[in-house]
Design a protein around this motif. Structure first.
Motif, PDB file in Angstrom:
ATOM      1  N   GLN A  22      65.981  -8.063  41.675  1.00 18.14           N
ATOM      2  CA  GLN A  22      67.113  -7.225  42.064  1.00 18.14           C
ATOM      3  C   GLN A  22      67.983  -7.910  43.116  1.00 18.14           C
ATOM      4  OE1 GLN A  22      63.892  -6.327  41.835  1.00 18.14           O
ATOM      5  NE2 GLN A  22      63.637  -4.172  41.368  1.00 18.14           N
ATOM      6  N   ARG A  46      62.035   5.167  44.914  1.00 20.53           N
ATOM      7  CA  ARG A  46      63.479   4.866  44.902  1.00 20.53           C
ATOM      8  C   ARG A  46      63.853   4.336  46.290  1.00 20.53           C
ATOM      9  NH1 ARG A  46      67.987   7.079  42.175  1.00 20.53           N
ATOM     10  NH2 ARG A  46      66.502   8.350  41.017  1.00 20.53           N
ATOM     11  N   ASN A  48      67.081   1.921  48.428  1.00 16.43           N
ATOM     12  CA  ASN A  48      68.421   1.358  48.397  1.00 16.43           C
ATOM     13  C   ASN A  48      68.420   0.081  49.211  1.00 16.43           C
ATOM     14  OD1 ASN A  48      69.506   3.609  46.969  1.00 16.43           O
ATOM     15  ND2 ASN A  48      69.396   4.753  48.875  1.00 16.43           N
ATOM     16  N   SER A  52      66.515   0.851  52.471  1.00 14.66           N
ATOM     17  CA  SER A  52      66.385   2.228  52.954  1.00 14.66           C
ATOM     18  C   SER A  52      65.677   3.087  51.915  1.00 14.66           C
ATOM     19  CB  SER A  52      67.761   2.815  53.294  1.00 14.66           C
ATOM     20  OG  SER A  52      68.590   2.861  52.153  1.00 14.66           O
ATOM     21  N   HIS A  53      64.956   4.074  52.399  1.00  9.39           N
ATOM     22  CA  HIS A  53      64.197   4.999  51.553  1.00  9.39           C
ATOM     23  C   HIS A  53      64.390   6.390  52.150  1.00  9.39           C
ATOM     24  CE1 HIS A  53      61.009   6.629  49.102  1.00  9.39           C
ATOM     25  NE2 HIS A  53      60.330   6.979  50.160  1.00  9.39           N
ATOM     26  N   GLN A  96      70.892   0.037  44.163  1.00 12.35           N
ATOM     27  CA  GLN A  96      69.955   1.156  44.050  1.00 12.35           C
ATOM     28  C   GLN A  96      68.805   0.733  43.148  1.00 12.35           C
ATOM     29  OE1 GLN A  96      72.667   4.289  42.694  1.00 12.35           O
ATOM     30  NE2 GLN A  96      72.181   5.346  44.608  1.00 12.35           N
ATOM     31  N   CYS A  97      67.594   0.873  43.652  1.00 14.59           N
ATOM     32  CA  CYS A  97      66.397   0.553  42.875  1.00 14.59           C
ATOM     33  C   CYS A  97      65.633   1.861  42.680  1.00 14.59           C
ATOM     34  CB  CYS A  97      65.533  -0.462  43.616  1.00 14.59           C
ATOM     35  SG  CYS A  97      66.391  -2.013  43.952  1.00 14.59           S
ATOM     36  N   ASP A  98      65.660   2.369  41.452  1.00 14.47           N
ATOM     37  CA  ASP A  98      65.005   3.656  41.195  1.00 14.47           C
ATOM     38  C   ASP A  98      63.612   3.444  40.621  1.00 14.47           C
ATOM     39  OD1 ASP A  98      65.370   3.022  38.530  1.00 14.47           O
ATOM     40  OD2 ASP A  98      66.979   4.448  38.214  1.00 14.47           O
ATOM     41  N   PHE A 137      75.679  -2.941  47.600  1.00 13.94           N
ATOM     42  CA  PHE A 137      74.695  -1.866  47.657  1.00 13.94           C
ATOM     43  C   PHE A 137      73.961  -1.850  46.325  1.00 13.94           C
ATOM     44  CE2 PHE A 137      73.630   2.663  47.027  1.00 13.94           C
ATOM     45  CZ  PHE A 137      72.868   2.869  48.154  1.00 13.94           C
ATOM     46  N   THR A 183      71.017  -2.922  50.859  1.00 13.61           N
ATOM     47  CA  THR A 183      72.357  -3.410  51.163  1.00 13.61           C
ATOM     48  C   THR A 183      72.220  -4.873  51.529  1.00 13.61           C
ATOM     49  OG1 THR A 183      72.982  -1.234  52.013  1.00 13.61           O
ATOM     50  CG2 THR A 183      74.405  -3.095  52.584  1.00 13.61           C
TER      51      THR A 183
END
Length: 158
Positions: A23, A105, A107, A150-151, A40-42, A38, A109
């Motif tokens: 990622q 999940r 995030n 961040s989570h 997003q890793c879900d 940014f 940056t």
């Protein structure tokens, strides 16, 4: 801690070599120095991997008698692995070796701080499109970037 301690230092890696999770490796594509992205890793593409139930192991209570439920412990007698104590089962601890954010999940940056060409003998060269190796990273460039994970809206140490 002293004020000059950096708890989130720059991440350095060779682009496209697999030094970092896919990622992030793919996330730098198309960035120029100073750009932020940014990511997003879900749960379908987790940054810290999928939660793997087979990574929950039983260890003798006697070997880790000072452990407490929910504590992170180093399993010195079991290869130095680190895990979270989930529960006690008779005379054993059930320890989860998954990363605490596995399957969660999160995030990310990223900010591209620098890029420079690496000597060709150090990398496998694959050019998918022309880049200048200075402003825009290309496969095989040495990347320096800032990463913030961040989570649930809170920045976590990475």
């Amino acid at each position: 801690y002293p004020d000059d301690v950096d708890f989130n230092p720059a991440l350095e890696f060779v682009c496209g070599r697999g030094d970092v999770v896919p990622q992030i490796d793919q996330g730098v594509e198309g960035l120029k120095i100073g750009d932020r992205r940014f990511i997003q890793c879900d749960e379908t593409n987790p940054l810290f991997g999928f939660h793997d139930a087979s990574k929950q192991i039983l260890v003798p209570f006697a070997d880790y008698a000072d452990a407490q439920l929910g504590a992170v412990i180093s399993l010195v007698k079991h290869g130095g692995l680190t895990g979270v104590v989930l529960k006690q089962q008779k005379d054993q601890w059930l320890v989860d070796l998954n990363h605490p954010l596995a399957g969660q999940r999160v995030n990310v940056t990223i900010t591209l701080l620098a890029t420079e060409a690496v000597r060709a003998r150090e990398v496998r060269v694959q050019r998918l499109r022309k880049g200048d190796g200075t402003t825009y990273p290309i496969f095989g460039d040495w990347i320096t970037m800032h990463v913030e994970v961040s989570h649930n809206g809170k920045v976590v140490p990475s």
